[in-house]
Scaffold this motif. Structure first.
Motif, short mmCIF file in Angstrom:
data_model
loop_
_atom_site.label_atom_id
_atom_site.label_comp_id
_atom_site.label_asym_id
_atom_site.label_seq_id
_atom_site.Cartn_x
_atom_site.Cartn_y
_atom_site.Cartn_z
N SER A 30 133.42 79.59 34.59
CA SER A 30 133.79 78.92 35.84
C SER A 30 135.08 78.13 35.62
CB SER A 30 132.67 78.00 36.31
OG SER A 30 132.41 77.03 35.32
N PRO A 31 135.93 78.05 36.63
CA PRO A 31 137.20 77.32 36.46
C PRO A 31 136.92 75.84 36.20
CG PRO A 31 136.87 77.90 38.75
CD PRO A 31 135.77 78.55 37.98
N PRO A 32 137.77 75.20 35.41
CA PRO A 32 137.56 73.78 35.15
C PRO A 32 137.77 72.95 36.41
CG PRO A 32 139.67 74.48 34.26
CD PRO A 32 138.97 75.71 34.78
N ARG A 33 137.05 71.84 36.47
CA ARG A 33 137.19 70.94 37.60
C ARG A 33 138.53 70.22 37.47
NH1 ARG A 33 136.63 65.73 39.15
NH2 ARG A 33 136.16 64.94 37.09
N LEU A 34 139.30 70.19 38.54
CA LEU A 34 140.58 69.49 38.53
C LEU A 34 140.34 67.99 38.71
CD1 LEU A 34 142.66 71.92 40.76
CD2 LEU A 34 142.55 71.81 38.26
N LEU A 35 141.19 67.19 38.06
CA LEU A 35 141.08 65.74 38.16
C LEU A 35 141.66 65.26 39.49
CD1 LEU A 35 142.34 64.72 34.61
CD2 LEU A 35 139.99 64.91 35.37
N THR A 36 141.09 64.18 39.99
CA THR A 36 141.71 63.53 41.15
C THR A 36 142.93 62.79 40.65
OG1 THR A 36 140.48 61.47 40.87
CG2 THR A 36 139.44 63.20 42.23
N GLU A 37 143.77 62.35 41.55
CA GLU A 37 144.98 61.61 41.17
C GLU A 37 144.61 60.35 40.39
OE1 GLU A 37 148.84 60.03 43.52
OE2 GLU A 37 147.87 61.83 44.29
N GLU A 38 143.57 59.65 40.84
CA GLU A 38 143.11 58.42 40.17
C GLU A 38 142.58 58.72 38.76
OE1 GLU A 38 142.25 54.34 39.64
OE2 GLU A 38 143.59 55.42 40.99
N GLU A 39 141.78 59.78 38.63
CA GLU A 39 141.25 60.16 37.32
C GLU A 39 142.39 60.53 36.37
OE1 GLU A 39 136.91 62.16 38.34
OE2 GLU A 39 138.73 63.33 38.72
N TYR A 40 143.39 61.25 36.89
CA TYR A 40 144.55 61.64 36.10
C TYR A 40 145.30 60.41 35.59
CZ TYR A 40 149.05 63.82 34.99
OH TYR A 40 150.20 64.23 34.37
N ARG A 41 145.52 59.44 36.48
CA ARG A 41 146.23 58.21 36.11
C ARG A 41 145.44 57.45 35.05
NH1 ARG A 41 145.89 53.22 37.00
NH2 ARG A 41 144.25 53.34 38.54
N LEU A 42 144.13 57.30 35.28
CA LEU A 42 143.29 56.57 34.31
C LEU A 42 143.26 57.27 32.96
CD1 LEU A 42 140.26 55.47 36.53
CD2 LEU A 42 141.94 53.98 35.41
N GLN A 43 143.12 58.58 32.97
CA GLN A 43 143.11 59.31 31.71
C GLN A 43 144.43 59.13 30.97
OE1 GLN A 43 142.41 63.53 32.08
NE2 GLN A 43 142.25 63.82 29.89
N GLY A 44 145.53 59.15 31.70
CA GLY A 44 146.84 58.92 31.09
C GLY A 44 146.94 57.56 30.44
N GLU A 45 146.44 56.53 31.13
CA GLU A 45 146.48 55.18 30.58
C GLU A 45 145.61 55.07 29.33
OE1 GLU A 45 145.36 52.45 33.66
OE2 GLU A 45 147.10 52.95 34.90
N VAL A 46 144.40 55.62 29.38
CA VAL A 46 143.48 55.56 28.24
C VAL A 46 144.06 56.30 27.04
CG1 VAL A 46 141.22 56.38 27.41
CG2 VAL A 46 141.39 55.23 29.61
N GLU A 47 144.56 57.50 27.26
CA GLU A 47 145.11 58.29 26.16
C GLU A 47 146.37 57.66 25.58
OE1 GLU A 47 143.67 60.88 24.60
OE2 GLU A 47 141.98 60.58 25.95
N THR A 48 147.20 57.06 26.43
CA THR A 48 148.40 56.38 25.94
C THR A 48 148.03 55.19 25.08
OG1 THR A 48 149.69 57.08 27.87
CG2 THR A 48 150.52 55.18 26.63
N ARG A 49 147.08 54.37 25.57
CA ARG A 49 146.62 53.23 24.76
C ARG A 49 146.08 53.68 23.41
NH1 ARG A 49 142.97 51.44 28.40
NH2 ARG A 49 144.22 51.17 30.24
N LYS A 50 145.27 54.75 23.44
CA LYS A 50 144.68 55.27 22.21
C LYS A 50 145.77 55.75 21.24
CE LYS A 50 142.25 59.21 21.89
NZ LYS A 50 141.20 60.19 22.17
N ALA A 51 146.75 56.50 21.75
CA ALA A 51 147.83 57.02 20.91
C ALA A 51 148.68 55.89 20.34
CB ALA A 51 148.69 57.99 21.70
N LEU A 52 148.96 54.86 21.15
CA LEU A 52 149.74 53.73 20.65
C LEU A 52 148.98 52.98 19.55
CD1 LEU A 52 151.25 52.38 23.98
CD2 LEU A 52 152.50 53.45 22.10
N GLU A 53 147.67 52.85 19.69
CA GLU A 53 146.85 52.19 18.66
C GLU A 53 146.85 53.02 17.38
OE1 GLU A 53 145.71 49.22 17.46
OE2 GLU A 53 146.49 48.84 19.45
N GLU A 54 146.76 54.34 17.51
CA GLU A 54 146.82 55.22 16.33
C GLU A 54 148.17 55.08 15.63
OE1 GLU A 54 145.94 59.24 17.53
OE2 GLU A 54 143.89 58.70 18.13
N LEU A 55 149.25 54.99 16.41
CA LEU A 55 150.59 54.82 15.84
C LEU A 55 150.69 53.48 15.11
CD1 LEU A 55 153.50 55.75 15.44
CD2 LEU A 55 154.03 54.81 17.70
#
Length: 120
Positions: free
Chosen positions: A18-43
């Motif tokens: 089945s095709p993957p569920r697309l993110l809403t605009e809000e989910e996309y923004r939140l995921q971007g913020e979470v992943e950016t924070r995580k990557a900056l902490e790893e750096l």
């Protein structure tokens, strides 16, 4: 039960994944913020590790103090950089306007070419 579960598996195999569920605009923004924070902490974590050559990095960057502040936990962008980014890429920003006007010009060029060809 065995027969029914086998039948279900065969049906799903025929239909394919089945095709993957697309993110809403809000989910996309939140995921971007979470992943950016995580990557900056790893750096930051890597920059504090013994594997990291601090002298090599400091000798290559323009602002060693800012880098040290970042490794210590400070924000990776300045308020001025945020402001410039918003002015260029935010709503009503220069980049967006350029994109809109470029598309309009391309459409005008196409209509000229079509009209010119029809008279030829």
């Amino acid at each position: 039960n065995w027969c029914c579960s086998t039948d279900r598996r065969m049906q799903s195999a025929r239909l394919g994944p089945s095709p993957p569920r697309l993110l809403t605009e809000e989910e996309y923004r939140l995921q971007g913020e979470v992943e950016t924070r995580k990557a900056l902490e790893e750096l930051r974590s890597y920059c504090r590790s013994p594997d990291f050559s601090a002298w090599t990095a400091v000798s290559r960057i323009q602002s060693p103090k800012r880098f040290a502040d970042f490794v210590g936990g400070a924000c990776h962008v300045t308020p001025k950089e945020v402001s410039v980014h918003e002015r260029e890429y935010g709503l009503g920003g220069i980049f967006l306007e350029d994109q809109l006007f470029e598309e309009e010009e391309d459409e005008d060029d196409d209509s000229f070419d079509k009209n010119h060809m029809s008279y030829s």
